[in-house]
Write a protein that holds these residues in place. Structure first.
Motif, mmCIF file in Angstrom:
data_model
loop_
_atom_site.group_PDB
_atom_site.id
_atom_site.type_symbol
_atom_site.label_atom_id
_atom_site.label_comp_id
_atom_site.label_asym_id
_atom_site.label_seq_id
_atom_site.Cartn_x
_atom_site.Cartn_y
_atom_site.Cartn_z
ATOM 1 N N SER A 80 0.715 -1.174 0.024
ATOM 2 C CA SER A 80 -0.095 0.043 -0.027
ATOM 3 C C SER A 80 0.694 1.332 -0.006
ATOM 4 N N LEU A 81 2.088 1.230 0.533
ATOM 5 C CA LEU A 81 3.016 2.360 0.631
ATOM 6 C C LEU A 81 3.309 2.980 -0.709
ATOM 7 N N THR A 82 3.462 1.956 -1.523
ATOM 8 C CA THR A 82 3.590 2.503 -3.067
ATOM 9 C C THR A 82 2.530 3.463 -3.495
ATOM 10 N N TYR A 83 1.407 3.085 -3.441
ATOM 11 C CA TYR A 83 0.267 3.868 -3.834
ATOM 12 C C TYR A 83 0.005 5.020 -3.054
ATOM 13 N N ILE A 84 0.164 5.038 -1.774
ATOM 14 C CA ILE A 84 -0.369 6.155 -1.003
ATOM 15 C C ILE A 84 0.523 7.045 -0.396
ATOM 16 N N THR A 85 1.842 6.928 -0.712
ATOM 17 C CA THR A 85 2.804 8.038 -0.183
ATOM 18 C C THR A 85 2.560 9.602 -0.724
#
Length: 133
Positions: A80-85
């Motif tokens: 998820s980190l990839t998409y919401i940073t």
């Protein structure tokens, strides 16, 4: 993390929260009365635009990025980190609906409901909106 006055967002390099959203999370965590819980923000496949946001009260899991937001923690899994940073979490309470929303600079398109999105790298495939918006 930088914690600013009530008029501005609580910011981190990963995700920021508006003061209204942070207050709502505190309220929900107080109801649970479990100090191990924090807010999990995640992305999952599905939704009108291919990917959708999710939030739940949860405990820290192995591999999570942990973000301290004042007196509580936000957990984000590696995928998820990839998409919401760089995203901002807000809480909206209007005549039409109440709930958390994510303002995501990585999204190139989103559904009218604000709960699903598509990214430029093909994360999600646009489909017709089934949310009624």
């Amino acid at each position: 993390m930088i914690e600013q006055n009530q008029q501005s967002a609580v910011e981190t390099s990963v995700i920021s929260m508006t003061p209204i959203a942070a207050d709502k999370v505190r309220e929900l965590l107080a109801q649970e009365n479990d100090p191990a819980l924090g807010l999990r923000v995640f992305v999952a496949g599905g939704g009108c635009s291919g990917l959708q946001y999710g939030m739940t009260l949860d405990e820290e899991q192995e591999g999570d990025t942990v973000i301290n937001v004042g007196d509580f923690k936000v957990f984000v899994d590696e995928m998820s980190l990839t998409y919401i940073t760089g995203s901002e979490v807000d809480y909206v309470d209007s005549l039409m609906a109440a709930g958390f929303t994510v303002n995501n600079p990585n999204a190139v398109s989103s559904c009218g409901c604000g709960h699903s999105f598509r990214t430029a790298d093909g994360g999600g495939e646009a489909r017709g909106c089934a949310c009624g918006h």
